[in-house]
Design a protein around this motif. Sequence first.
Motif, mmCIF file in Angstrom:
data_model
loop_
_atom_site.group_PDB
_atom_site.id
_atom_site.type_symbol
_atom_site.label_atom_id
_atom_site.label_comp_id
_atom_site.label_asym_id
_atom_site.label_seq_id
_atom_site.Cartn_x
_atom_site.Cartn_y
_atom_site.Cartn_z
ATOM 1 N N LEU A 177 0.814 -1.226 0.000
ATOM 2 C CA LEU A 177 0.000 0.000 0.000
ATOM 3 C C LEU A 177 0.845 1.273 0.000
ATOM 4 O O LEU A 177 0.587 2.177 -0.805
ATOM 5 N N PRO A 178 1.846 1.410 0.880
ATOM 6 C CA PRO A 178 2.659 2.630 0.799
ATOM 7 C C PRO A 178 3.430 2.748 -0.509
ATOM 8 O O PRO A 178 3.609 3.855 -1.023
ATOM 9 N N ALA A 179 3.862 1.624 -1.069
ATOM 10 C CA ALA A 179 4.556 1.669 -2.356
ATOM 11 C C ALA A 179 3.618 2.164 -3.456
ATOM 12 O O ALA A 179 4.019 2.940 -4.338
ATOM 13 N N LEU A 180 2.362 1.739 -3.398
ATOM 14 C CA LEU A 180 1.375 2.199 -4.378
ATOM 15 C C LEU A 180 1.064 3.678 -4.179
ATOM 16 O O LEU A 180 0.768 4.391 -5.140
ATOM 17 N N GLY A 181 1.115 4.144 -2.940
ATOM 18 C CA GLY A 181 0.932 5.570 -2.683
ATOM 19 C C GLY A 181 2.012 6.401 -3.355
ATOM 20 O O GLY A 181 1.729 7.435 -3.972
ATOM 21 N N LEU A 182 3.250 5.944 -3.260
ATOM 22 C CA LEU A 182 4.356 6.629 -3.943
ATOM 23 C C LEU A 182 4.176 6.560 -5.461
ATOM 24 O O LEU A 182 4.458 7.531 -6.174
ATOM 25 N N SER A 183 3.712 5.414 -5.942
ATOM 26 C CA SER A 183 3.480 5.262 -7.386
ATOM 27 C C SER A 183 2.415 6.240 -7.874
ATOM 28 O O SER A 183 2.533 6.804 -8.965
ATOM 29 N N PHE A 184 1.385 6.436 -7.067
ATOM 30 C CA PHE A 184 0.330 7.379 -7.453
ATOM 31 C C PHE A 184 0.877 8.801 -7.546
ATOM 32 O O PHE A 184 0.558 9.539 -8.487
ATOM 33 N N LEU A 185 1.723 9.183 -6.603
ATOM 34 C CA LEU A 185 2.298 10.535 -6.624
ATOM 35 C C LEU A 185 3.182 10.739 -7.848
ATOM 36 O O LEU A 185 3.108 11.777 -8.515
ATOM 37 N N VAL A 186 4.028 9.753 -8.146
ATOM 38 C CA VAL A 186 4.884 9.905 -9.330
ATOM 39 C C VAL A 186 4.032 9.848 -10.599
ATOM 40 O O VAL A 186 4.348 10.499 -11.606
ATOM 41 N N GLY A 187 2.914 9.099 -10.547
ATOM 42 C CA GLY A 187 2.003 9.069 -11.692
ATOM 43 C C GLY A 187 1.377 10.425 -11.948
ATOM 44 O O GLY A 187 1.284 10.870 -13.105
ATOM 45 N N ILE A 188 0.966 11.120 -10.886
ATOM 46 C CA ILE A 188 0.415 12.473 -11.024
ATOM 47 C C ILE A 188 1.468 13.419 -11.595
ATOM 48 O O ILE A 188 1.191 14.207 -12.513
ATOM 49 N N ALA A 189 2.684 13.357 -11.058
ATOM 50 C CA ALA A 189 3.750 14.252 -11.499
ATOM 51 C C ALA A 189 4.081 14.044 -12.975
ATOM 52 O O ALA A 189 4.170 15.010 -13.753
ATOM 53 N N ILE A 190 4.238 12.795 -13.391
ATOM 54 C CA ILE A 190 4.661 12.516 -14.760
ATOM 55 C C ILE A 190 3.515 12.681 -15.750
ATOM 56 O O ILE A 190 3.721 13.156 -16.877
ATOM 57 N N ALA A 191 2.298 12.319 -15.361
ATOM 58 C CA ALA A 191 1.149 12.557 -16.247
ATOM 59 C C ALA A 191 0.977 14.055 -16.478
ATOM 60 O O ALA A 191 0.675 14.490 -17.598
ATOM 61 N N GLY A 205 11.770 4.923 -2.427
ATOM 62 C CA GLY A 205 10.768 4.619 -1.416
ATOM 63 C C GLY A 205 10.125 3.254 -1.608
ATOM 64 O O GLY A 205 9.906 2.511 -0.637
ATOM 65 N N SER A 206 9.819 2.892 -2.851
ATOM 66 C CA SER A 206 9.196 1.595 -3.128
ATOM 67 C C SER A 206 10.129 0.449 -2.746
ATOM 68 O O SER A 206 9.684 -0.578 -2.218
ATOM 69 N N ARG A 207 11.404 0.627 -2.996
ATOM 70 C CA ARG A 207 12.376 -0.421 -2.642
ATOM 71 C C ARG A 207 12.464 -0.592 -1.129
ATOM 72 O O ARG A 207 12.662 -1.700 -0.631
ATOM 73 N N TYR A 208 12.323 0.499 -0.403
ATOM 74 C CA TYR A 208 12.336 0.424 1.059
ATOM 75 C C TYR A 208 11.126 -0.367 1.562
ATOM 76 O O TYR A 208 11.254 -1.264 2.403
ATOM 77 N N TYR A 209 9.946 -0.067 1.029
ATOM 78 C CA TYR A 209 8.729 -0.717 1.499
ATOM 79 C C TYR A 209 8.618 -2.168 1.031
ATOM 80 O O TYR A 209 8.174 -3.043 1.788
ATOM 81 N N LEU A 210 9.002 -2.450 -0.205
ATOM 82 C CA LEU A 210 8.800 -3.782 -0.764
ATOM 83 C C LEU A 210 9.950 -4.738 -0.517
ATOM 84 O O LEU A 210 9.745 -5.952 -0.382
ATOM 85 N N ALA A 211 11.178 -4.204 -0.488
ATOM 86 C CA ALA A 211 12.348 -5.079 -0.356
ATOM 87 C C ALA A 211 13.094 -4.897 0.962
ATOM 88 O O ALA A 211 13.989 -5.678 1.274
ATOM 89 N N GLY A 212 12.754 -3.842 1.710
ATOM 90 C CA GLY A 212 13.431 -3.609 2.977
ATOM 91 C C GLY A 212 14.808 -3.009 2.846
ATOM 92 O O GLY A 212 15.597 -3.045 3.798
ATOM 93 N N VAL A 213 15.128 -2.467 1.679
ATOM 94 C CA VAL A 213 16.429 -1.841 1.458
ATOM 95 C C VAL A 213 16.415 -0.429 2.030
ATOM 96 O O VAL A 213 15.472 0.333 1.779
ATOM 97 N N GLU A 214 17.424 -0.069 2.773
ATOM 98 C CA GLU A 214 17.485 1.249 3.393
ATOM 99 C C GLU A 214 17.454 2.335 2.323
ATOM 100 O O GLU A 214 18.243 2.297 1.376
#
Length: 254
Positions: A139-153, A212-221
């Motif tokens: 869910l938080p990764a999708l939130g970041l995706s939505f923000l970048v989607g708004i910016a790039i669209a 941010g997505s890598r932090y939430y989905l993969a646990g990478v700092e």
Amino acid sequence: MQVFLTMIYRELKRFSRSRARVIGSIINPLIWLIFFGKGWSGVFNNPMAAQLFGGVDYMTYLVPGIVAMTVFNMSFMQGITLIWDKQFGFLKEILVAPASRTEAILGRITGGALMAMIQGVIILALSFTMADLNVSGVLPALGLSFLVGIAIASMGVAIALKMTSMEGFQMIVTMIMLPMTFLSGAFYPISTMPEWMQWLAKVNPLTYAVDGSRYYLAGVEPTFGIVTDWVVLAGLAALFAGIAALEFRKATID
């Protein structure tokens, strides 16, 4: 809000009716994951490489970047649909309609971002069979995706408003998309880039979505800090949406 919601509905409806577009938007990221990700996973199958990729295997490292890249690519293509509407007269109908231009263009941008995020969800769901991902981070990764989607669209719409040729738009967007994709850290860590590339990566919106997505989905700092990722993406989404709305308000019927 009726105009805003109507434009969102139109974008989603148009996308769902285009089977070739839906299939193509899913196959392309899968090609990256299967042929690029699986191929390089064998090369990086050692403890030293795992340290380079934040302690995870390369496939787990790659998936969040591919998901963010999918949203990024599909959001940029929102400009093509705007040029298409120019050529077939639908945009003229919006410009002369007794409705808020700001609501209309923001609805279109939001619909494009949601459409791109849906494609990201599909790729993410399929990726759970290929990588060790955190379900709690979806869910938080999708939130970041939505923000970048708004910016790039918004960026794609702002560029398309200045153009009349679909071919010209595709050429310009390709020139922008490729460097932004490779500078985002989706395929390799930003820390391994030359210093001048690292500076370019810091002004790239996609970088913060991948981080941010890598932090939430993969646990990478995260490289920049998770709060920074959210703040930068939210700020860029608001900035580019404002620019697109301003350009649309100034648009003429010609």
